[in-house]
Design an enzyme around this catalytic site. Structure first.
Site, PDB file in Angstrom:
ATOM      1  N   ASN A   6      -6.078   4.705  -7.299  1.00 17.23           N
ATOM      2  CA  ASN A   6      -7.232   5.362  -6.691  1.00 17.23           C
ATOM      3  C   ASN A   6      -8.177   5.889  -7.774  1.00 17.23           C
ATOM      4  OD1 ASN A   6      -8.775   5.852  -4.427  1.00 17.23           O
ATOM      5  ND2 ASN A   6      -7.852   7.829  -3.984  1.00 17.23           N
ATOM      6  N   THR A  65      -4.013  -0.420  -7.267  1.00 16.21           N
ATOM      7  CA  THR A  65      -4.779   0.788  -7.523  1.00 16.21           C
ATOM      8  C   THR A  65      -3.905   2.026  -7.654  1.00 16.21           C
ATOM      9  OG1 THR A  65      -6.612   2.156  -6.688  1.00 16.21           O
ATOM     10  CG2 THR A  65      -5.091   1.266  -5.055  1.00 16.21           C
ATOM     11  N   ARG A 115       0.845  -1.195   0.000  1.00 11.59           N
ATOM     12  CA  ARG A 115       0.000   0.000   0.000  1.00 11.59           C
ATOM     13  C   ARG A 115       0.884   1.249   0.000  1.00 11.59           C
ATOM     14  NH1 ARG A 115      -4.913   2.283  -0.969  1.00 11.59           N
ATOM     15  NH2 ARG A 115      -6.015   3.121   0.821  1.00 11.59           N
ATOM     16  N   GLU A 154      -3.498   8.584  -3.693  1.00 12.53           N
ATOM     17  CA  GLU A 154      -3.909   7.775  -2.550  1.00 12.53           C
ATOM     18  C   GLU A 154      -3.990   8.567  -1.251  1.00 12.53           C
ATOM     19  OE1 GLU A 154      -5.742   4.612  -2.679  1.00 12.53           O
ATOM     20  OE2 GLU A 154      -4.118   4.557  -4.126  1.00 12.53           O
ATOM     21  N   ASP A 197      -7.287   8.934   0.466  1.00 13.14           N
ATOM     22  CA  ASP A 197      -7.879   7.894   1.315  1.00 13.14           C
ATOM     23  C   ASP A 197      -7.630   8.140   2.798  1.00 13.14           C
ATOM     24  OD1 ASP A 197      -8.939   6.609  -0.819  1.00 13.14           O
ATOM     25  OD2 ASP A 197      -7.692   4.819  -0.704  1.00 13.14           O
ATOM     26  N   GLY A 205     -13.541   0.647  -5.289  1.00 10.84           N
ATOM     27  CA  GLY A 205     -13.486   1.472  -4.089  1.00 10.84           C
ATOM     28  C   GLY A 205     -14.334   0.937  -2.959  1.00 10.84           C
ATOM     29  N   SER A 244      -8.221   1.126   3.634  1.00 12.04           N
ATOM     30  CA  SER A 244      -8.568   0.668   2.293  1.00 12.04           C
ATOM     31  C   SER A 244      -9.740  -0.292   2.329  1.00 12.04           C
ATOM     32  CB  SER A 244      -7.364  -0.040   1.659  1.00 12.04           C
ATOM     33  OG  SER A 244      -7.724  -0.649   0.430  1.00 12.04           O
ATOM     34  N   SER A 245     -10.500  -0.321   1.220  1.00  9.37           N
ATOM     35  CA  SER A 245     -11.572  -1.301   1.042  1.00  9.37           C
ATOM     36  C   SER A 245     -11.128  -2.512   0.228  1.00  9.37           C
ATOM     37  CB  SER A 245     -12.765  -0.649   0.326  1.00  9.37           C
ATOM     38  OG  SER A 245     -13.268   0.439   1.045  1.00  9.37           O
ATOM     39  N   THR A 299      -9.267   0.922  -8.738  1.00  3.14           N
ATOM     40  CA  THR A 299      -8.547  -0.336  -8.538  1.00  3.14           C
ATOM     41  C   THR A 299      -8.717  -1.328  -9.682  1.00  3.14           C
ATOM     42  OG1 THR A 299     -10.227  -1.530  -7.261  1.00  3.14           O
ATOM     43  CG2 THR A 299      -8.707  -0.176  -6.024  1.00  3.14           C
TER      44      THR A 299
END
EC number: 2.3.2.2
Length: 640
Positions: free
Chosen positions: A452, A450, A162, A471, A474, A524, A502-503, A432
């Site tokens: 984003n 991703t 990430r 990002e 987020d 997302g 994050s999802s 993503t």
């Protein structure tokens, strides 16, 4: 080339942080001889790998859509080791399969498997391909979560690649101009995708690194055809693409954005990938590519530094194991909220006396209510290196906690947002791309990556061809109360080196200790709802894999208190729409409804297990694989 096809990659050190706090470097990682494969990789095997991947490179450079590939027939079940295609979006195979958002990248992954590669080899090649042909969703400028399961040992590893906040980032850095949080170079987090791919390959890969990068190089250099979904993204982002010199040069060279069927080239990205092929991830994390990227980012107003890149570390840990409805889920721990979020929803639903309700409209209502509760609860999560989320994770994985939540669900009504006890403003992440791979040894990879928003920060680095992520959007930031009257979540505030919530939900699914499936999605905030519904459709309701993915889905974001339902016609003309009867049922219970023509997207591989469970040879069962790429994005899987 070193023994066993391994390249001696030297240069600036690339950090990989392990869950015990130590840092691996490129040449400190456990030796590649400890991998699960028992195959001897001779010079002949390496030559075969080179030839197989070269064939795919030549195929893709022709500009045409790849066919089913060697051993694939157009219809019919086929013999036990051959792939069979019943639909453009589904393929069956007794050997291995790859499912990505784009047919070309699925084929690149399958070619790596044909060459004798590990599932990680295929994932690396496919992901790099996606970064070229689907640049609005992923690429070297983004970040990723990767889950890998070794079939022989049963061990599963999570690679957290990430993006992180740069060292100069501050909690209130967007106070003066909130738009810079999501648009422009200041919105960029330190990218992690390449570091994550390289870390996974260093641990598991069998094929030479440079050969996995080769298809992406060829596509970026010689050109690739813009497919309908990418053309839609370009049109939707047209003003931003035309406003940025880097994006305009690549995606609108004649003054208008490229349309479906036109050819796109990114020579700067091709040169970047050439360096990556020779130098590994060190090319970006401290090498010349990284230096060029930093110059471009800072010229555009960003704060990224070479030290940020050099200091980036992939966090490597055991995959999170969660249990629900008789299955085990191997996924990402926080800052992903996906594994715990889906588990909470499933445990809420499994507490009803029977699961037959999932076959009717009541199932849709109960799923929506479970999603709303989950969304409120998950906002206590954040990067565990910065906030203590142990208790929150334990609660979300706990069946007794789910029982308490379920008692608040009423079958004949829904409620305003306040009923679900939201404490914090909801995360609203975007975009993503997801891919799934299973190889002949039944090693599996689930990877979600991703940048984003579409085209991330809406900036392309001219010297590297890399699309910058946005990002940083987020993260939560201190601010006055928003229209939803909720404060931002402190657990997700910006801090140098921190990863945002994050999802993303990459999952490997087990049944009785054997691989049952690989699953994940893009879209997302809607990702968790998507993977949950696809899992239920197949493993609980009993739909076949393609139908489980094609089934119209519902989404919710808690605030606004609106159910979003799918009503779309996808690229091949198929209509995916929630029925009028289902909509009427939900409206009778007080749900406000809104249609969407742009649903979340899922990739799915199902491993057919024997019933009753058979005793596998050497502990690993090898059943037939069915791979599905979501028609919502026009994807197509590939098999061996």
């Amino acid at each position: 080339m070193a023994a066993n096809g391994e390249e001696a990659l030297r240069g600036p050190l690339l950090g990989v942080r392990v869950d015990d706090g130590t840092v691996w470097r490129d040449w400190d990682v456990p030796p590649r001889g400890r991998r699960s494969s028992s195959r001897p990789w001779t010079a002949l095997a390496i030559a075969a790998a080179l030839l197989a991947l070269a064939g795919v490179v030549l195929l893709l450079s022709s500009g045409g859509r790849p066919g089913p590939g060697p051993g694939v027939v157009s219809r019919g079940p086929g013999p036990a080791g051959a792939a069979a295609r019943q639909s453009p979006h589904e393929v069956e195979s007794g050997v291995g399969a790859a499912a990505a958002d784009d047919a070309r990248c699925s084929e690149v992954g399958a070619a790596a498997l044909r060459a004798g590669g590990h599932a990680v080899d295929a994932a690396v090649a496919a992901a790099l391909c996606l970064g070229v042909v689907h640049p609005m969703s992923s690429g070297l400028g983004g970040g990723a979560f990767v889950v890998v399961r070794d079939a022989a040992s049963g061990d599963a590893v999570a690679f957290d690649a990430r993006e992180t906040a740069p060292a100069a980032a501050t909690t209130d850095m967007y106070a003066a101009d909130p738009t810079t949080k999501y648009r422009g170079a200041l919105a960029m987090g330190v990218p992690g995708e390449l570091a994550g791919l390289h870390a996974a390959w260093t641990r598991y890969g069998r094929l030479p690194w440079r050969d996995l990068v080769a298809p992406a190089i060829r596509l970026a250099r010689d050109g690739y055809e813009i497919v309908a979904y990418v053309a839609h993204a370009l049109k939707e982002s047209e003003d931003a693409v035309l406003a940025d010199p880097g994006l305009r040069a690549v995606f609108a060279p004649a003054g208008t954005v490229l349309a479906a069927g036109e050819t796109c080239r990114n020579p700067a990205l091709a040169a970047t990938l050439e360096r990556v092929a020779e130098e590994g991830a060190a090319a970006l994390y401290g090498g010349a590519v990284g230096e060029g990227l930093v110059r471009d980012v800072r010229a555009a107003g960003g704060i990224l530094t070479v030290d940020d890149l050099r200091g980036y570390a992939v966090e490597v840990s055991e995959a999170m194991r969660a249990h629900a409805m008789g299955y085990t889920f191997l996924g990402m721990p926080p800052p992903s909220s996906g594994t715990v979020g889906m588990t909470l929803i499933l445990n809420i639903l499994r507490g009803y006396k029977s699961l037959e309700f999932l076959k009717g409209f009541l199932g849709i209502h109960r799923i929506i209510e479970s999603i709303k509760h989950m969304l409120a609860i998950r906002m206590d999560l954040g990067d565990p290196d910065f906030v203590n989320v142990t208790g929150d994770v334990a609660a979300m994985l706990s069946p007794p906690f789910a029982d308490k939540v379920r008692q608040r669900i009423v079958d004949n009504t829904t409620f305003p947002p306040g009923y679900y006890f939201p404490k914090w403003k909801q995360l609203d992440d975007h975009g993503t791309s997801h891919l799934c791979v299973v190889d002949g040894d039944r090693n599996a990879v689930a990877m979600t990556t991703t940048v984003n928003y579409y085209f991330g920060a809406k900036v392309l680095s001219p010297s590297t061809g890399i699309v910058l992520n946005n990002e940083m959007d987020d993260f939560s930031v201190p601010a006055k109360l928003t229209p939803d009257h909720l404060p931002p979540a402190p657990a997700n505030f910006i801090a140098p080196g921190k990863r945002p919530l994050s999802s993303m939900t990459p999952l490997i699914i087990l049944k009785n200790g054997q691989l049952a499936g690989v699953l994940g999605g893009s879209g997302g905030t809607n990702i968790i709802a998507t993977v949950t519904q696809v899992f239920l459709n197949h493993f609980v309701v009993g739909m076949d894999p393609l139908a489980a993915v094609q089934q119209p889905r519902v989404y919710h974001k808690l605030i606004p208190n609106v159910v979003t339902y799918e009503n779309m016609t996808v690229a091949d003309g198929e209509v995916i729409a929630l029925s009028g009867a289902a909509r009427a049922f939900l409206e009778e219970r007080g749900h406000w409804l809104r249609s969407t023509v742009s649903g979340a997207v899922c990739q799915f591989i199902v491993h057919e297990l024997a019933e009753p469970p058979a005793t596998p040879d050497h502990g690993v069962f090898r059943g037939r694989l069915t791979a599905v790429s979501d028609p919502r994005k026009g994807g197509s899987p590939a098999g061996l």
